[in-house]
Each structure stands twice: as C-alpha cells, then as structure tokens.
Write a protein that holds these residues in place. Structure first.
Motif, short mmCIF file in Angstrom:
data_model
loop_
_atom_site.label_atom_id
_atom_site.label_comp_id
_atom_site.label_asym_id
_atom_site.label_seq_id
_atom_site.Cartn_x
_atom_site.Cartn_y
_atom_site.Cartn_z
N UNK A 138 -2.17 10.08 8.54
CA UNK A 138 -1.18 10.73 7.67
C UNK A 138 -0.27 11.67 8.42
N UNK B 141 -9.61 -6.02 2.93
CA UNK B 141 -9.12 -6.14 1.54
C UNK B 141 -9.43 -4.90 0.70
N UNK B 142 -10.27 -4.00 1.21
CA UNK B 142 -10.44 -2.73 0.50
C UNK B 142 -9.24 -1.81 0.73
N UNK B 143 -8.38 -2.19 1.68
CA UNK B 143 -7.20 -1.36 1.97
C UNK B 143 -5.95 -2.24 2.06
N UNK B 144 -5.87 -3.26 1.23
CA UNK B 144 -4.68 -4.10 1.26
C UNK B 144 -4.77 -5.27 0.31
N UNK B 145 -3.67 -6.01 0.18
CA UNK B 145 -3.57 -7.13 -0.77
C UNK B 145 -2.66 -8.22 -0.20
N UNK C 277 -3.45 2.93 4.27
CA UNK C 277 -4.68 2.47 3.62
C UNK C 277 -4.42 1.64 2.37
N UNK C 278 -3.24 1.05 2.28
CA UNK C 278 -2.89 0.21 1.13
C UNK C 278 -1.80 -0.76 1.60
N UNK D 271 0.15 -4.05 2.10
CA UNK D 271 0.38 -5.20 1.21
C UNK D 271 1.28 -6.22 1.88
N UNK E 44 4.87 7.00 1.67
CA UNK E 44 3.90 6.05 1.12
C UNK E 44 4.25 5.68 -0.33
N UNK F 135 5.11 1.84 -1.78
CA UNK F 135 4.53 1.11 -2.91
C UNK F 135 5.62 0.74 -3.92
N UNK G 67 1.51 1.10 1.77
CA UNK G 67 1.30 2.49 2.16
C UNK G 67 0.10 2.59 3.09
#
Lengths: 496, 496
Positions: free
Chosen positions: A280, A223-227, A241-242, A244, A19, A23, A239
């Motif tokens: 995970x 959007x709370x877990x990405x962009x 929960x993130x 992008x 992860x 990023x 990553x």
C-alpha cells in the motif's frame, strides 16, 4: 521520522483512492450499464482529483523535504521516500488547469475516436486529437522542465521511470535491421510446410472459461485475491489484493482467448507478487510498464507458446472440447500458436511482426511531441511506415492510425514499452531457464512453479525498490539487449 | 447566487464520492474475492472520510450562511439549500473523533456479530455491542443538541427526516392492539382450509433468474441504468443512474426469490425515478427510509401478492419451470404467498406478523438509547417481547436478539421505518387504485404501468423537495394511519 510517517499515511490514502478508481474502472469495462457512463466518469475524475490534491498539497511537499533532510531511514523506507518524491515531482510539475484540460480533452477524444474508428473517418477525430497532442506537448514540456528531460523523455518517464530515448534507439535499430529478413524466412518456411490442420468450432464459451481458469490455477493465480471476467478489450486491472483480469471469447476460436488469459495472468502475477509489507506504499508498486509487459509476455510468449507447454495444453483442450483428429495434436496447436502473418492490426500481431507496429508508433509519436510533424501528416506517415516495415498497403485509417486508443486516450510515451517488454521477457525467461533446470520440463507437465517462483524472487518481490535497469541486470546479469529476443525468434521460427 | 453555485459543486463532489462508495459496497457484497476485504474497508473509509470533510469544511459552512442570507432562489434550489443545511447540521454535530470511534466500533462489532450469531453466543458480542451503544448514545445526544431533539428522535431523523417518536407511538399502539386477533383469525382460517399443494423442486437457478428479469421488465426497471445480481443478503444499492439490486436463489423454493426481486425492484424504481435534473444534488435524493420501504412493499406486498398479479404470474412460472398439477394453479401460489406463520426471524416474517418484530425492536432500542435499559438486559427483554407479541419461546439468542445486523452495525433508529413503510405502502396503493381504475386489471395482465406511473408522479419525482409527511398527504389525501394497512390485511387474510 515523524514527517516520513505522516507521508506513509498520506500515500496510503492516495493508494486507497487509486484502488477505488481501479475497481470502478474495472466495473466500467465489465458490468456497468451504459446509462451509468457519465456518472462513472465523474466519480473517477473526483477520485483522481482528490488523489492529485493530496499529492501536491503543500503539507506533502514540506514533509518530503523534512523527511529527506532528517534521513535515518532503512533501505526500503528510503526507497519509498524516493518514490514519493518521484510521484510528487511528476504531479506538481503539471499545473492543475493543465491536468483538468487534459482530462476533458482525453474524455472527448476517446468518445470521438470510437465513432471515427467505426467509420474510418480521420477528419472526424482530427480536431480532438490535435487538442490532445497540444496538451501532451505542454505536459511533456512542464514535466521535462521539472525533471531536466526533453518533453518526450519526460512522457516516457511517466510510464517507465528512467526510460529514455537514448536507451530505446539502439535496441529498436537492431530490430529494424534484423526482423524483416527473419519474418520473410519464417513465412517461407511456413509456406513450405503447408497450413496446419485447424480444429472446427463452435467451442462453447463456458468450456473456454473453464480451461482458462485451469491455466490460471496452473500459473499460480491467487483466486482469493483476484477474478477472471469478460470485457470487450482484455486487460488486467482492479486493486491491491483484488487483481481482476478479463478476456473475450470467440466461439469459433478457442486458441486466442486461452493465450489472452495467460497474458493477463502474467500481469496479474506481478501485481499479486508485489512485496506484501509494502503493497500500500509507492515502493511496493510494480516498477513500470516495460517490466509489466515482460511478465505478461513471459507467461504468454515465452512459456505459453513453448513446445513444452503446448504439448501439455493440447490434450487438455482436446478433452475439454471433445475434439478428435490431427487438428487436436500438439503439433497442430503449436503451429497455430506460432504462425507469422504480417497484418494491419497491432493487437492481432504475432511476436515477429509486433515490433514493427511499435517502431512505427514510437517514431511517429516522438516526432509529433517534438513538433517535427503535425496531426495532418499522421495518416500518410502511418501508411508509409506500415508499407516500409511490413510491406502492407493500409486500406483505410481504421486499419491505420485510428486503430489504437492510446493517442486519443492521452497515453503518449507508452507504446515503446510493449517491445521493450518483449525483449525483457526473452531475457528473463532465458535467465530463469538457466537458473532453474526444471523450468522447461515443468512446463511440459503444466507446472509453472519453477518459472513463477523465479519471477517472484527476481522481479515481483522487488516492487519499486530499485529501477527497471537494476532489476533486469540483477536478474539476468546483463543490460537489456535485443540479442536474446532475436535468438528466441530464430530458434522458434527458423529452426526446430 | 455565487455561494449557492459553489455549494452545488461541492455537493456534486460529495455525491460522486457517495456513488463511488455505493458501487464499491455493491461489489463487496457480490463479486469481491475474500482477500480484498481489508483493502475494500480502507477504500470506503477513505471515501466516506473525504465526503465528511467536504461537508463540514468551514468554506461549506460559510457558503451555507451566505446563500441563506442572499435568498432569491427558485423553489427547487431553495429546497436543495435546505437539504444541504440538513446534511451539514447532521455531519457537523458529531465531532470527528466520535465519527471515527463509531466507525471502528461498528466494524469490530459487525465482525464479532457474524461469529456470535453463528454460535448463538451473546456473551461474545456483549462488549462490542455495549461500545456501539455507548457511541450511539453519544451521537444521539450530539445530534439532538444541534437539532433540538431528544437523542432517539435525532437518530430517527438520520434515517427519516422529520420522523419522531410522537408520530410513531399512536400508530404502533393501534397495531399492537389489533394484530394479535387478526393473526389468530387468519391462522384459524388457514388451518380450516388445509395446506396448499406445494410445487416440487428443484427449480433451476437460471430459470428463476429469467423469471425475475421478466418481473423487473414488467415493472419498468430500466436496465440501461441498473442490474440484477446475486448476494447472500438481498439489497438495492449501487449509484445514481446505476441502480443494482440483488437476490439469492434457493433451488427448492422459487417463490421467495421472485418476491425478493419484486421487493428490491420497488426500491430500485424509486432510485431510478428520482427527478432527473436534480439527481446529483441533495434535493434529488429519495426522501427517507419510510418512503423507500413503502416502494418496495407496494411492489411486493400490495401489488405482487395481490390475487390479480398472482393470476398472471402462476402460468408464467408454470411454463418457465415446466410444472403441472394443482400446485401450479394461481390459487395454490396465492395461498403460498399469503401464508401467515409467526416465527422467530424478522426477515422471514409474513406481512401480518412482521410488525410485531418491529414493535419489539423499536421499544428495546429506544429504551437502550434513553438509558432505561442496559445491554445485559437485552436478551431477556427480547425473549419476553417475542413471547408476549407472538407467543413464541426463543430457543437461543441466534433466534432472538442476535439475528439482525442493525444494532452491531450502528443503525439505531432505523427499525421503525420498516413498519411505517408497510403502512405507507397500503395507503399509497389504496390511493393509486382509486386514482387509476386500470391499476388492478393491469396487474392481472402483468402490467405495472398504471401503478408505477402513479408512484413516479406522486412519490419518486418529488425527490426530497418536501417532507415524508407532505408527500404522503399530497398523494393520499391524509396523514399516515394504521387503518388502511389493517383494512388491507383484513381483506386479504380474513375475507375473500
């Protein structure tokens, strides 16, 4: 159970390192200043090296054997243990000096490739690419020995567990037989209809971005877990929960960035929909590249370019850009989004001609790995293939064998998953439409919920608890075939 | 030599892990979606744990002993070896379970602190803060034993190698004696002059950003190796050759963000100016927090708020924001930038009252570490101190002992470096002005080159090849003293 618990802790650490690399890699493609490139390369290499060390550590091997012998695990834990074993086998098969030699060769070849593509100079890339090929052959052999597979099957298995040439060949043969006629008919039909009226730019980037965000919201992107950001080459990364995704904007063409956003959103929904309790751990990962590509193509090609969805999208973009006239009608936008036009560049190809690019690359890279061909034969063989498959004469190697990063980047065995993914997308969308009568009417209201809900339950939530084949058969009731994909193309491009 | 070379490789890996953490930490403060926070915490904890493991590895200890015994190193390598030993001693002094307990306690206390500050509820934070204090006492004792220092000196040494209470106390006593009178006189003078005319907003964020970028360019910030972004709490972070500063914008007040950008640019120039050949080794690191703060304050307080620089800045901002009238004259801007106003909040304090906030925190945290005070005494002691030092009555603990993250965040021994940095900044700027006659005239043209060139040669390029004291004495010809700082304040606030 103790050995298994210790493995879960180790793989959580490996996951955290992956992860972190995700990023750092995203940042390198989006924001990183140029002068940081060398240091960033070091950082990612160190993280990958440490993850590899954890994976091949003798303690990990002992615990794997111990946990397998002990048994007594529930189904998900058992599947997780099998995925741990798989990751360990792949990693342990390749000696550390080969891993490092490959990493160095790939870094060098990628750098040379940028210049070689810019100047259409194959000779410049040739030595570095030959070295990457040599190492990929070695890696294929080493993994093949450990897995009981031929070298190219072992490479396929790295990107899509369980994928074999035996499964690919009959599918690709059908496409090769059917697609040329289909493309010719579609083009004849297009010519008869005349050109679609085209909207005139410029289309402000910020407006394109706002419409892209609206599509992501419609599709259920969290959007709370990405962009959403911008990069030269669009991708889905980040990553757990993130997640992008990126796109690129062209002020003269809004249509492309929007479909690009939907495509990457398809990848992102898969990542965001992985089983929460296992995210995970290895069993909580996406199953492989065929299913991953199927998700992006379900969103982009199956849903996003459907008449229903385009009918909802057209007034949205007309209003956003303040457009007027026939170019902003749904029919014009639909024709733009379903234009068939053979071209040199894979990433610009439409869904009818795209498989030709993949067939060619699949056969060439397989012949190269098998030693049936050498690097010096590549430009000529590439040009011959593009002439035979799409009737195009390659003007220079930048439009031919130099166009993709995959080969200098060491991603051998990856290409076929693009077209397998396209077939899987057609098959999944077809099954979803049958299971969810409101799916197509939903798209006409900009509502992806019936489609995405079905994908969540039938694909995303499965993680890696079973194989690609099992997931696809359970979801669609049949093994992967070319028929539904071809039927979809015929309906879209030859009928209606 | 072999042992030393192996150490260089190990410390390059440790550096890569620290750089990776730096970028992940920057991302967490600037872009990261909320849902990713837990995973990001895990990622950084894993990276820090692996760096710690590499540092305290028995092989590292053996090589340190071997390299020290072998000798034969050139001066920089010798200094590098000494820094490696220093890092190892600090890390090895603290048992792993204490490291982990502290990490967990700090994570918990930081979370509680956000809520406690919001609701001004000290009782809420009390148990978590007591636990952090307990562990900081233990860490201080453990490091103190290894370093032959008292616990609080050992904590100071973590942030500023070589810093001791014995050196701080006489300097702070002078400030305590001199500043109250100076502040009173400055305020009387201000009142006599009446309020400065204030520019009326809103001041668009994008314009503020453009002016900030112009200041960074003027100061010589290298954008090929760094960025400017936005975060709630401004900071300078990132990685080697990837130095990232942040600011925050207030549409009603442009003045503050601009000085914030100059402040962080001062930190960034130090990072970007570290010796190129040693940047990935311990000896190439910035020397410590006193010198780091001296660089930000040289840029912000010494140069940025000087009459010369403000004379250049005023027409720049007037034109950028399209302002007219007396509020946009250099004199009004200068008066805004040199207003003295005792207040509750440290980060909002002007340069005359700032040291009072630091004196108070230094004495309180030292008493707490020494066991001369307990957590329950903190709110009362804090309020007493602020009354005594600045004549203010604290309305609630959010304006008192709950305002800073340092204590819940486990950064005990850090506070004094802010005011030591302010004194060092005055002393360095004074020496630079004497050495570079064009320095002040340069600032009046927006030209930082004479100042920054002198700082590069006399501070940045030294890395950690010698101590803070040596760097300061070599650059300014004398040990750190309060005189030049006080002289600077008298000239700026009581004369002219």
């Amino acid at each position: 159970m103790q050995a298994y618990r210790a493995l879960e802790a180790t793989f959580a650490r490996i996951g955290a390192l992956e992860d972190a690399s995700g990023i750092l890699g995203w940042d390198a493609q989006t924001l990183m200043p140029d002068g940081a490139a060398e240091g960033r390369g070091d950082q990612i290499a160190v993280l990958r090296g440490l993850a590899h060390d954890l994976l091949v550590d003798p303690a990990t091997a002992d615990r794997l054997a111990g946990a397998e012998e002990a048994g007594g695990l529930d189904a998900w834990s058992q599947a997780n243990l099998a995925e741990m074993r798989r990751a360990h086998t792949h990693a342990a098969a390749v000696p550390r000096d080969l891993v490092e030699a490959n990493s160095r060769a790939v870094s060098r070849a990628e750098m040379t490739w940028r210049e070689a593509r810019r100047t259409a100079d194959f000779a410049l890339l040739r030595p570095d690419l030959a070295e990457v090929l040599r190492l990929q052959r070695e890696i294929g052999r080493a993994k093949g020995e450990a897995l009981g597979l031929s070298p190219y099957d072992a490479l396929l298995d790295s990107y899509d567990p369980g994928l074999r040439q035996d499964a690919i060949d009959p599918l690709f043969s059908v496409l090769e037989a059917e697609l040329p006629g289909l493309i010719a008919q579609a083009q004849a039909r297009q010519e008869a209809a005349g050109p679609a009226p085209a909207a005139q730019g410029p289309f402000p980037v910020e407006t394109q971005r706002q419409v892209g965000l609206a599509l992501m919201r419609a599709a259920g992107f969290d959007f709370a877990r990405g962009r959403l950001d911008v990069s030269l080459h669009p991708f889905c990364g980040g990553a757990t929960d993130d997640v992008r995704i990126t796109t690129r904007y062209d002020e003269q063409d809004f249509a492309r960035a929007l479909m690009g956003v939907l495509h990457e959103t398809g990848h992102a929904l898969y990542e965001q929909g992985r089983p929460a309790a296992w995210r995970r751990q290895p069993v909580g990962a996406a199953r492989g590249m065929t299913l991953h590509e199927s998700q992006s193509l379900t969103l982009e090609m199956q849903a996003g370019r459907s008449r229903e969805f385009v009918a909802w999208l057209a007034p949205l973009v007309r209003e956003a850009f303040g457009g007027t006239g026939p170019a902003w009608e749904a029919d014009a936008l639909y024709r733009t989004y379903t234009t068939v036009a053979p071209g040199f560049i894979r990433v610009d190809a439409d869904e009818c001609t795209y498989p030709a690019h993949i067939l060619l690359r699949y056969r060439l890279e397989r012949a190269l790995i098998r030693g049936e061909m050498e690097i010096d034969d590549l430009p000529g063989a590439f040009d011959d293939g593009l002439r035979r498959l799409l009737g195009l004469t390659v003007p220079d190697d930048a439009h031919g064998c130099l166009q993709d990063i995959h080969w200098p980047g060491g991603a051998w065995g990856y290409f076929p998953t693009y077209t397998l993914g396209a077939m899987a997308a057609a098959q999944l969308f077809d099954a979803a439409c049958r299971a969810e009568p409101d799916l197509r009417p939903g798209l006409a209201r900009g509502d992806f919920a019936p489609l995405v809900g079905w994908l969540r339950a039938n694909v995303h939530a499965k993680g890696s608890a079973c194989g690609t084949r099992e997931i696809l058969e359970a979801a669609t009731g049949r093994p992967l075939s070319a028929d539904i994909f071809l039927g979809h193309l015929r309906r879209r491009y030859l009928e209606a």
